[in-house]
Motif scaffolding. Sequence first.
Motif, PDB file in Angstrom:
ATOM      1  N   ALA A  20      27.297  65.011  35.991  1.00 47.29           N
ATOM      2  CA  ALA A  20      28.531  64.773  37.002  1.00 47.29           C
ATOM      3  C   ALA A  20      28.910  66.058  37.746  1.00 47.29           C
ATOM      4  O   ALA A  20      28.990  66.229  38.993  1.00 47.29           O
ATOM      5  CB  ALA A  20      29.767  64.125  36.339  1.00 47.29           C
ATOM      6  N   ALA A  76      25.006  68.639  26.054  1.00 48.60           N
ATOM      7  CA  ALA A  76      24.159  67.501  26.672  1.00 48.60           C
ATOM      8  C   ALA A  76      25.199  66.258  26.423  1.00 48.60           C
ATOM      9  O   ALA A  76      25.364  65.515  25.696  1.00 48.60           O
ATOM     10  CB  ALA A  76      23.215  67.199  25.372  1.00 48.60           C
ATOM     11  N   HIS A  77      25.973  66.064  27.606  1.00 48.74           N
ATOM     12  CA  HIS A  77      26.782  64.819  27.752  1.00 48.74           C
ATOM     13  C   HIS A  77      26.623  64.439  29.402  1.00 48.74           C
ATOM     14  O   HIS A  77      26.325  65.279  30.142  1.00 48.74           O
ATOM     15  CB  HIS A  77      28.226  65.203  27.582  1.00 48.74           C
ATOM     16  N   LYS A  78      26.972  63.068  29.541  1.00 44.49           N
ATOM     17  CA  LYS A  78      26.639  62.633  30.980  1.00 44.49           C
ATOM     18  C   LYS A  78      27.642  63.321  31.958  1.00 44.49           C
ATOM     19  O   LYS A  78      27.291  63.480  33.156  1.00 44.49           O
ATOM     20  CB  LYS A  78      26.900  61.064  31.090  1.00 44.49           C
ATOM     21  N   ASN A  79      28.626  63.974  31.507  1.00 45.84           N
ATOM     22  CA  ASN A  79      29.519  64.521  32.354  1.00 45.84           C
ATOM     23  C   ASN A  79      28.754  65.898  32.961  1.00 45.84           C
ATOM     24  O   ASN A  79      29.350  66.364  33.991  1.00 45.84           O
ATOM     25  CB  ASN A  79      31.072  65.019  31.772  1.00 45.84           C
TER      26      ASN A  79
END
Lengths: 114, 267
Positions: free
Chosen positions: A57, A51-54
């Motif tokens: 992307a 769970a990371h904004k990457n």
Amino acid sequence: MLVSDLERRFGYRAVQGEFADRELSGGYTSDLLSDVMANAKADSVLVTIQAHKNTVAVASLVGIAAVVVCNERPIPDDMIEAARAEGLALFVTAESQFEVSGRLWPELGTGSGR
Amino acid sequence: MTRTRAWHLADFHNHSCLSPCASLELSPSLLARQARGKGLKLLALTDHNAALNCPAFARACAREGVAPLAGIEASSREEVHVLCLFGSPEQALAFGERLLGLLPELPYDPEKLGDEAVVDEAENVLELCDRYLGAALDIDFDALCAEACGAGALVVPAHVDRPMFSVSSQLGFLPPGPYAAVEAMREPLPALCGGCAVISGSDAHVPEHVGRRAFEIDIDGEILEAAIVGAGAGGGAALRAGEELLAAVREAFDRKAVLPSWARGGA
């Protein structure tokens, strides 16, 4: 099955529900985004605890249609914002990656390409 | 200031017997001694998620004539490793206390996972840590970097090009953050550098790996000497000298005045 079926039929909670509904072609389960970049397919659902904004992307790079975050991992606000900006469907569940993959397999298994 | 600036050999990624995956033989004293043998003038101790061996490390470095930085290799929730470098053991210990509160309670069997020994500079075992320090902390990478930076650390994502425990393996690429530099194994793709200085690091877990991927840094020799004297004296002198050292390292990183192992033609 459709992206919206992840909530409607499987009960995964949409934390970012603003997306254009579409047909899923398969799925991929991984927590390493380098691996997702190399092996996930377009129009698939990604099953992960990353769970990371990457993740957003990478999903957008690959053309992934939806992400299911497992084990009720906390989802950072900037990840939700990024998913909204990309129109990426983002779901969360208490189920593990194993359970989600097992439940989705009968619907998507032959299209997973792996 | 360019009083006595010169190129010095440095290494900011080293473990001691506190790290469960490191050799029990690799005490802070042996680490400092090995470093001096390899000609290093500036050395950081970076055990996993803890700084409990940094006080012994600072004193051992003073004895060997090596300038010490007190560090921690912290592991984020995404299992990305990041080096957090401080000027003094006190600052590193305080940050380590904070990280201990973020360490999950996991069953820990030293027989299977390795011992975690807190030692003094004479290699006496003071304590065996009873929490597994190799675990991922309950904090995300961006928040961890921000907290470390706020606590006064130089924040250096570790081995950014490694196939495990790196920003590239776990997160695909380097997100924007308050990085002073990045550490790589080989010359990395520009996308993994974030426009920062790139250093190499030995990631030593055994004595023979100390200094294997050292880098050179263009830094004031008088500041290094002051940090060595300060580390031996302790107290306020050590704090001030350590702060000055950390500032000089930050300034060298900003100038990109570093030569990683692959640019030194060997190592």
